[in-house]
Scaffold this active site. Structure first.
Site, PDB file in Angstrom:
ATOM      1  N   CYS A   2       1.888  -6.024   3.514  1.00  0.00           N
ATOM      2  CA  CYS A   2       3.128  -5.468   4.046  1.00  0.00           C
ATOM      3  C   CYS A   2       4.291  -6.369   3.698  1.00  0.00           C
ATOM      4  CB  CYS A   2       3.003  -5.267   5.549  1.00  0.00           C
ATOM      5  SG  CYS A   2       1.608  -6.100   6.300  1.00  0.00           S
ATOM      6  N   ARG A  27       5.029  -2.681  -1.904  1.00  0.00           N
ATOM      7  CA  ARG A  27       3.898  -3.452  -1.399  1.00  0.00           C
ATOM      8  C   ARG A  27       2.930  -2.588  -0.594  1.00  0.00           C
ATOM      9  NH1 ARG A  27       4.680  -9.014  -1.638  1.00  0.00           N
ATOM     10  NH2 ARG A  27       3.346  -9.396   0.148  1.00  0.00           N
ATOM     11  N   TRP A  75       1.233  -2.234   6.988  1.00  0.00           N
ATOM     12  CA  TRP A  75       0.075  -1.540   6.426  1.00  0.00           C
ATOM     13  C   TRP A  75      -1.065  -1.772   7.405  1.00  0.00           C
ATOM     14  CZ3 TRP A  75      -4.886  -2.209   4.356  1.00  0.00           C
ATOM     15  CH2 TRP A  75      -5.321  -1.226   3.473  1.00  0.00           C
ATOM     16  N   ASN A 101       2.557 -10.662   8.570  1.00  0.00           N
ATOM     17  CA  ASN A 101       1.671 -10.208   7.506  1.00  0.00           C
ATOM     18  C   ASN A 101       0.400 -11.026   7.580  1.00  0.00           C
ATOM     19  OD1 ASN A 101       3.662  -8.528   6.606  1.00  0.00           O
ATOM     20  ND2 ASN A 101       4.132  -9.693   4.755  1.00  0.00           N
ATOM     21  N   GLU A 481     -10.487   0.302 -16.998  1.00  0.00           N
ATOM     22  CA  GLU A 481      -9.062   0.319 -16.637  1.00  0.00           C
ATOM     23  C   GLU A 481      -8.482   1.723 -16.711  1.00  0.00           C
ATOM     24  OE1 GLU A 481      -5.278  -1.069 -15.470  1.00  0.00           O
ATOM     25  OE2 GLU A 481      -7.352  -1.718 -15.169  1.00  0.00           O
ATOM     26  N   LYS A 485      -6.692   3.522 -13.512  1.00  0.00           N
ATOM     27  CA  LYS A 485      -5.311   4.001 -13.565  1.00  0.00           C
ATOM     28  C   LYS A 485      -5.216   5.437 -13.075  1.00  0.00           C
ATOM     29  CE  LYS A 485      -2.969   0.739 -14.310  1.00  0.00           C
ATOM     30  NZ  LYS A 485      -4.006   0.169 -13.476  1.00  0.00           N
ATOM     31  N   HIS A 504     -29.198   7.372 -17.885  1.00  0.00           N
ATOM     32  CA  HIS A 504     -29.973   6.795 -16.789  1.00  0.00           C
ATOM     33  C   HIS A 504     -29.484   7.303 -15.430  1.00  0.00           C
ATOM     34  CE1 HIS A 504     -32.178   4.120 -19.438  1.00  0.00           C
ATOM     35  NE2 HIS A 504     -31.028   3.825 -20.032  1.00  0.00           N
ATOM     36  N   LYS A 603       0.609  -3.393  -3.285  1.00  0.00           N
ATOM     37  CA  LYS A 603       0.773  -4.120  -4.536  1.00  0.00           C
ATOM     38  C   LYS A 603       0.093  -5.488  -4.494  1.00  0.00           C
ATOM     39  CE  LYS A 603       2.442  -4.884  -8.664  1.00  0.00           C
ATOM     40  NZ  LYS A 603       1.815  -4.184  -9.798  1.00  0.00           N
TER      41      LYS A 603
END
Length: 608
Positions: A2, A27, A75, A101, A481, A485, A504, A603
């Site tokens: 936060c 954030r 948060w 925080n 990645e 995304k 598999h 973030k």
């Protein structure tokens, strides 16, 4: 996770707090609140939801007059998102206000102790414990109360604190969660991150672990955990406000995707001199490099994915065994760390809690550490034995793009340096790789120039339920990645698999129309990959291929092909990831998702 902002000075505090919190929206948060001393008492306003709700509630801050205040975006960790759980939190008489925080790990023990002493709690948070504990210890001296609180509280915290009886002072306290102070012409500020105060000042002080700052209108004083005065020097932030603004782009993420050519160049340029790899920050002699027998790369999320790539590059180029670990698991498996080991920790913010904990574990065992970070003066940058900055500039979007790309570059350069010193590559090979690196920024620009093609393809998969990414070797790392995304900003279920593992178990999930994105940039694996593509296509999959220019053979198996410029086999991730970033962005955009601030994400993850 936060955000914290505080201000004391000549201006009205509330508008400054709201403006700072706006800059910290990236954030991640689910509620927000501010508290301002109005000359008689501390007035507050809180609201669940986006910051605009709080802004409307306070009429842009006009309903909370005063020159000293603290603000917070929360948060949720302890207690659901709600007005009562939003910060700031108070003691019972509302003479002490706190924003926090982090996580207070022993809050239940402290809470039960305080309840026995007659204290009443109104929220479900761990933070309210701090407000009541300060009240319990406060005997007229705020600094003494703060020090005694710090000796009792366990966990991580960044705190902004107001005492009604001391209206000319604002206290800031830090342990493991980032917090900075800044000095401006009209007053002084605290914040979780630089963008929150960059509009007002470029001169900041980094508060280190278990330190206290006392801000007054025209001065800042610093103390250690025992309340003893300490001296600090200000750091001047070089990048300006415009670097943290959208500059005409619809989203920060798109802006940062387009900033990658420059970011890559900025990371490369200082380390390539006269065709040689020079990494002054490494702080290791050639003899010390030769003594390294094993490398650990420890990181989280996308930074971890760069480490997966780096494993292939280091082992293939420098012939050093490399182990890549998720930071959240590293220290809990009691890793075997010998004296001839180098531990590399990778983090955009330099504050990632799990990564920082892994770094400290390694240092406690006397293992040499290197940090690859973007944020100057961050905790990892200060605590690692040496630090290699990526120079990506501020990255605001939660989904990393340019920080990821610059981390790759840093790891390529390190591998090349180790290979050169250890004699596992020839000078001709180094020259070829240096030339390939220099071409990457221009090649990335070329890929960005064809974004419309990717956007048209992405529009076909806005309603997709499941998407799979497959690859082998470095292409598997790229797939990890690309999948992340997509899933983190579009909320589409997406998984990445080493292509050889499909048979598999995973191939049972493929059905008619399922999109499978296959990455083929390693020439010696083309045939194996095409075989895996055929396996899923015969089961109804629609095949998207990302491959090198000239590999037209792939068109026989793929339904749609994106070609990337040719580069050295170790550097293909830097190019193949670009269309995958754009694909994720345009799918999320088409779905109407909040691209820069995806749900439930932050973030900078500063709690374990």
């Amino acid at each position: 996770m936060c955000g914290i902002v505080g201000y004391i000075g000549k201006e009205q505090a509330a508008p400054v707090l709201l403006d700072g919190l706006d800059k910290l929206e990236y954030r991640g948060y689910d509620s927000a609140g501010i508290a301002v001393f109005d000359g008689e008492k501390i007035q507050s306003a809180k609201a669940r939801g986006r910051l605009k709700v709080l802004r409307e509630l306070t009429h842009g801050g006009e309903k909370l007059p005063g020159n000293c205040g603290i603000g917070h975006t929360r948060w949720a960790t302890h207690g659901i998102p709600s007005d009562k759980n939003a910060h700031p939190h108070f003691n019972e008489s509302e003479s002490i206000a706190v924003v926090h925080n982090g996580i207070i790990e022993n809050y239940l023990k402290l809470k039960n102790h305080l309840i026995e002493k007659g204290y009443k709690f109104t929220s479900d948070t761990d933070t309210e414990v701090v407000a009541h504990l300060l009240d319990y210890y406060y005997k007229g001296d705020p600094l003494e109360a703060v020090v005694r609180m710090m000796h009792r509280v366990e966990g991580s915290y960044a705190l902004g604190i107001l005492f009604r009886d001391h209206p000319g002072k604002l206290y800031a306290v830090r342990k493991d969660s980032p917090l900075i102070t800044g000095t401006s012409k009209t007053g002084n500020l605290i914040a979780s991150d630089v963008p929150a105060i960059l509009k007002y000042t470029r001169d900041v002080y980094f508060i280190q672990n278990e330190e206290i700052a006392c801000l007054e209108e025209d001065s800042i004083h610093f103390y250690n955990i025992d309340g003893e005065p300490i001296e600090k020097e200000a750091v001047t932030i070089q990048w300006d406000v415009s670097a943290a603004e959208k500059a005409g782009y619809e989203h920060f993420m798109l802006k940062e995707i387009y900033e990658q050519p420059k970011a890559v160049l900025d990371t490369l340029n200082p380390r390539i001199r006269d065709g040689k790899i020079e990494i002054d920050e490494l702080g290791m002699s050639d003899d010390e490099i030769k003594k390294i027998k094993k490398i650990y790369i420890v990181a989280c999320g996308s930074a971890y994915h760069t480490g997966v790539t780096a494993k292939y590059v280091f082992e293939g180029m420098a012939r050093i065994p490399v182990e890549v670990d998720l930071a959240s698991e590293f220290r809990y498996r009691d890793p075997i760390l010998d004296e001839d080991t180098l531990l590399i920790v990778v983090s955009q913010s330099g504050e990632t809690a799990d990564t920082l904990a892994a770094l400290r574990e390694a240092k406690a065992r006397n293992v040499r550490t290197l940090g690859i970070v973007n944020v100057v003066g961050s905790s990892i940058a200060r605590e690692a034995d040496n630090v290699m900055y990526t120079w990506a500039g501020p990255e605001i979007a939660v989904a990393t793009t340019k920080a990821y790309s610059t981390q790759l570059i840093a790891e390529y350069l390190l591998a090349m340096k180790f290979a050169q010193v250890r004699g596992t590559v020839t000078q001709q090979e180094i020259d070829e790789m240096v030339e390939a690196l220099k071409q990457l920024p221009g090649q990335i620009e070329l890929l960005l120039d064809h974004k419309e093609k990717i956007q048209r393809f992405a529009n076909r998969y806005i309603a997709a339920r499941d998407i799979f990414f497959i690859g082998r070797g470095i292409d598997y790392a790229i797939s990890l990645e690309g999948s992340l995304k997509l899933k983190e900003i579009s909320y589409i279920h997406s998984e990445a698999y080493a292509a050889g593992e499909l048979k598999h178990g995973t191939i049972s999930l493929i059905e008619e129309g399922t999109l499978v994105a296959a990455v083929l940039t390693q020439e010696d694996l083309y045939k194996k990959m095409i075989s895996n593509m055929v396996e899923v296509k015969t089961r109804g999959a629609f095949l998207l291929a990302v491959t090198n220019m000239g590999n037209t053979e792939v068109e026989k198996a793929a339904d749609y092909v994106i070609y990337i410029p040719k580069t050295h086999k170790y550097f293909t991730n830097s190019l193949a990831v670009i269309p995958l970033q754009l694909f994720g962005y345009y799918v999320a955009l088409g779905k109407g998702c909040d691209v820069d601030k995806p749900r439930n994400l932050a973030k900078s993850v500063t709690v374990e």
